[in-house]
Design a protein around this motif. Structure first.
Motif, PDB file in Angstrom:
ATOM      1  N   MET A 133      91.701 -80.292  10.590  1.00 17.60           N
ATOM      2  CA  MET A 133      90.927 -81.494  10.908  1.00 17.60           C
ATOM      3  C   MET A 133      91.388 -82.133  12.219  1.00 17.60           C
ATOM      4  N   THR A 134      92.131 -81.367  13.003  1.00 17.56           N
ATOM      5  CA  THR A 134      92.554 -81.813  14.330  1.00 17.56           C
ATOM      6  C   THR A 134      91.545 -81.316  15.350  1.00 17.56           C
ATOM      7  N   LYS A 174      87.791 -81.959   4.372  1.00 20.58           N
ATOM      8  CA  LYS A 174      86.838 -81.414   5.337  1.00 20.58           C
ATOM      9  C   LYS A 174      85.681 -82.393   5.551  1.00 20.58           C
ATOM     10  N   LYS A 175      84.790 -82.040   6.465  1.00 24.21           N
ATOM     11  CA  LYS A 175      83.562 -82.789   6.704  1.00 24.21           C
ATOM     12  C   LYS A 175      82.432 -82.135   5.921  1.00 24.21           C
ATOM     13  N   LYS A 183      74.946 -76.673   1.688  1.00 24.83           N
ATOM     14  CA  LYS A 183      76.095 -77.552   1.871  1.00 24.83           C
ATOM     15  C   LYS A 183      77.293 -76.763   2.383  1.00 24.83           C
ATOM     16  N   TYR A 184      78.018 -77.380   3.300  1.00 27.19           N
ATOM     17  CA  TYR A 184      79.189 -76.741   3.888  1.00 27.19           C
ATOM     18  C   TYR A 184      80.353 -77.730   3.933  1.00 27.19           C
ATOM     19  N   ASN A 193      86.429 -71.712  10.481  1.00 28.48           N
ATOM     20  CA  ASN A 193      85.033 -71.534  10.107  1.00 28.48           C
ATOM     21  C   ASN A 193      84.649 -72.471   8.958  1.00 28.48           C
ATOM     22  N   PRO A 194      83.399 -72.926   8.950  1.00 35.53           N
ATOM     23  CA  PRO A 194      82.935 -73.744   7.820  1.00 35.53           C
ATOM     24  C   PRO A 194      82.823 -72.900   6.553  1.00 35.53           C
ATOM     25  N   LEU A 195      82.939 -73.570   5.404  1.00 35.62           N
ATOM     26  CA  LEU A 195      82.872 -72.892   4.115  1.00 35.62           C
ATOM     27  C   LEU A 195      81.623 -73.357   3.381  1.00 35.62           C
TER      28      LEU A 195
END
Length: 214
Positions: A133-134, A174-175, A183-184, A193-195
């Motif tokens: 998250m940096t 996460k965001k 949804k991610y 990478n997004p999940l």
């Protein structure tokens, strides 16, 4: 004649609360409560207000032994505290967090941090682990930051959330991104990478504040 310390002890015993339990509820050390009851020191300000609430009495009675509701038709309302203390819990504890919080079950070495008084009682602080998250620009929450998690706020597209994935014991920060019905959980660090999530994730709470302590 009873002292302030004796009145605190009387009300604590009436509520069947130990000194250690009272210290955790007020957000002070066990030694501090012991000093109050021995009249070595006295609670003031926010601590006095919280103490009176927990012991189901009035601050005026603790100080003077006089119940203002019976001595006068005018009752001076205590100033509401601007902050409250909430626990800093582990990622494992956060994964099992519920609305029915038993602070006594958190252990004696729990850390407490100030939070706005308007935040719900079941909110908590969580320390950020890792650099996912940096971000290089915009919102960035570096490793070691404390984030304030509120389980009562509905998660929306763009919310920063703490979530628990099925099959894991710990939570992740996460965001939340909702795109075309999908949804991610998206890191702010573009190196990750997004999940994609689809019914395999529980949102524990929405992050409303962060701070970094040196």
């Amino acid at each position: 004649m009873k002292t302030l310390g004796l009145r605190i002890r009387q009300k604590r015993n009436e509520q069947n609360i130990t000194q250690l339990q009272l210290s955790k509820l007020v957000g002070v050390s066990h030694v501090t409560v012991s000093q109050w009851e021995s009249d070595t020191t006295a609670p003031k300000g926010e601590n006095l207000y919280k103490l009176a609430q927990i012991l189901k009495t009035q601050a005026n009675w603790l100080i003077s032994g006089i119940d203002s509701q019976h001595e006068s038709n005018v009752v001076v309302a205590p100033l509401a505290p601007k902050t409250k203390k909430l626990p800093v819990i582990s990622h494992v504890q956060a994964g099992a967090w519920t609305e029915a919080i038993d602070y006594m079950a958190l252990g004696d070495d729990i850390q407490w941090e100030e939070a706005p008084s308007s935040v719900e009682e079941n909110a908590f602080w969580l320390k950020v682990i890792g650099d996912s998250m940096t971000a290089q620009s915009g919102i960035s929450v570096p490793e070691g930051s404390l984030i304030l998690v509120n389980p009562n706020i509905p998660a929306e597209n763009g919310s920063l959330v703490v979530a628990k994935l099925d099959g894991t014991d710990e939570v992740t920060f996460k965001k939340l991104v909702i795109d075309a019905g999908q949804k991610y959980l998206k890191p702010l660090n573009q190196s990750y990478n997004p999940l994609q999530i689809n019914g395999n994730c529980r949102i524990v709470g929405v992050v409303t504040e962060s701070k970094y302590k040196f």
